[in-house]
Design a protein around this motif. Structure first.
Motif, PDB file in Angstrom:
ATOM      1  N   ASP A 100       0.834  -1.200   0.000  1.00  0.00           N
ATOM      2  CA  ASP A 100       0.000   0.000   0.000  1.00  0.00           C
ATOM      3  C   ASP A 100       0.870   1.253   0.000  1.00  0.00           C
ATOM      4  OD1 ASP A 100      -2.992  -1.037   0.808  1.00  0.00           O
ATOM      5  OD2 ASP A 100      -1.438  -2.239   1.768  1.00  0.00           O
ATOM      6  N   LYS A 264      -6.561   2.445  -0.324  1.00  0.00           N
ATOM      7  CA  LYS A 264      -5.579   1.395  -0.048  1.00  0.00           C
ATOM      8  C   LYS A 264      -5.011   0.897  -1.379  1.00  0.00           C
ATOM      9  CE  LYS A 264      -8.065  -0.115   4.118  1.00  0.00           C
ATOM     10  NZ  LYS A 264      -9.303   0.671   3.942  1.00  0.00           N
ATOM     11  N   GLY A 265      -3.871   0.222  -1.304  1.00  0.00           N
ATOM     12  CA  GLY A 265      -3.249  -0.320  -2.499  1.00  0.00           C
ATOM     13  C   GLY A 265      -2.344   0.686  -3.191  1.00  0.00           C
ATOM     14  N   SER A 267      -3.104   1.808  -6.778  1.00  0.00           N
ATOM     15  CA  SER A 267      -3.762   1.914  -8.075  1.00  0.00           C
ATOM     16  C   SER A 267      -3.685   3.331  -8.637  1.00  0.00           C
ATOM     17  CB  SER A 267      -5.240   1.522  -7.925  1.00  0.00           C
ATOM     18  OG  SER A 267      -5.904   2.477  -7.087  1.00  0.00           O
TER      19      SER A 267
END
Length: 304
Positions: A100, A264-265, A267
């Motif tokens: 994240d 989150k993450g 992307s």
């Protein structure tokens, strides 16, 4: 431009791919599994099992991965030991937040007896990958009411970025955190000696031990490294949920600081949020809330 080429097995190849996922390159050369760029180094993994590291930090990045796997006989023995320790009281550890952009890395370690492990399973403790954060939070609140012994170590973003500037890899950070979370549990156990320690494997054992020694610590004995350990060890599953719970708490805290819910993450939505933060608070503020070496930072700066 210097380069290092190593040959790894499929298990290690999968770990390398996961490790560099956040910095994966859009263009992938023929016959490759993936290509990524991190710390000024281009990492290209081929279907044959060969991994090429190119750039100023090629030797350092390549050294993170064990190029000499243990013989099959040793692996089989380790597997048998793993099955035995899973039936007994043991410490399990796992981490969250490594992939994240926003938020810290959190590592939790849990010690539970056979009786306590049965109770944890009754409370719903299992591989949490199919659970959402609300479900995990609900179960964790029940876990914290039990008598299990646990510890959670949190590496905030400011410290994380400082360590990256000192050329610490994320693998070294995680090894250091697992080591100390486990040590905290052992300290709480005092005279009780667990039958073993199970770590959800994120690198080859040799790499783990070398990273602990590099920090002038002495590695713990009787460690079993298992891939997908949270689906085999109740202690690791509980640790995974605790680490995730703590990570989400920190994400909520950071979200309140920036004034909107952080994604989150890593992307494209994260890129857009980074750009928003740069425009409102300035680029240096990212050091307090994000892992600035991720490729997302540069992508966000190119957004209009």
């Amino acid at each position: 431009m210097g380069q290092t080429v190593i040959k790894v097995n499929q298990q290690t190849l999968n770990q390398i791919k996961k490790h560099y996922e956040a910095n994966k390159m859009n263009k992938q050369p023929p016959h490759t599994v993936f290509a990524a760029k991190q710390n000024g180094c281009t990492i290209t993994a081929y279907k044959s099992g060969k991994v090429m590291f190119q750039g100023s930090s090629h030797a350092e990045e390549a050294s993170l991965w064990d190029v000499n796997p243990q013989p099959k006989k040793t692996q089989k023995t380790n597997s048998n030991q793993s099955l035995e320790v899973l039936k007994q009281d043991h410490i399990g550890s796992d981490e969250a937040g490594t992939g994240d952009y926003f938020g810290p890395i959190t590592v939790s370690a849990v010690y539970a007896t056979e009786r306590q492990q049965a109770l944890l399973r009754e409370l719903g403790v299992k591989d949490s990958k199919s659970m959402n954060d609300n479900t995990i939070a609900s179960i964790v609140k029940d876990i914290l009411k039990t008598e299990i012994i646990y510890s959670t170590v949190t590496l905030n973003n400011e410290k994380y970025n400082q360590l990256k500037e000192k050329k610490w890899s994320q693998v070294r950070m995680k090894a250091w955190m697992h080591h100390h979370a486990i040590q905290h549990v052992l300290n709480k156990l005092e005279t009780t000696t667990p039958n073993g320690i199970v770590i959800d494997q994120f690198c080859e054992p040799k790499v783990y031990y070398n990273n602990i020694k590099a920090s002038n610590d002495t590695p713990h004995q009787n460690i079993t490294f298992l891939t997908k350990a949270e689906s085999q060890s109740t202690c690791v599953a509980a640790a995974s949920m605790l680490a995730r719970y703590r990570f989400v708490q920190e994400m909520d805290r950071l979200s309140s600081l920036v004034g909107f819910k952080l994604q989150k993450g890593a992307s494209n939505k994260v890129d857009q949020q980074i750009k928003r933060i740069i425009n409102s608070k300035g680029e240096p503020y990212l050091n307090e809330i994000g892992k600035v070496h991720f490729g997302n930072t540069q992508k966000a700066k190119r957004l209009r």
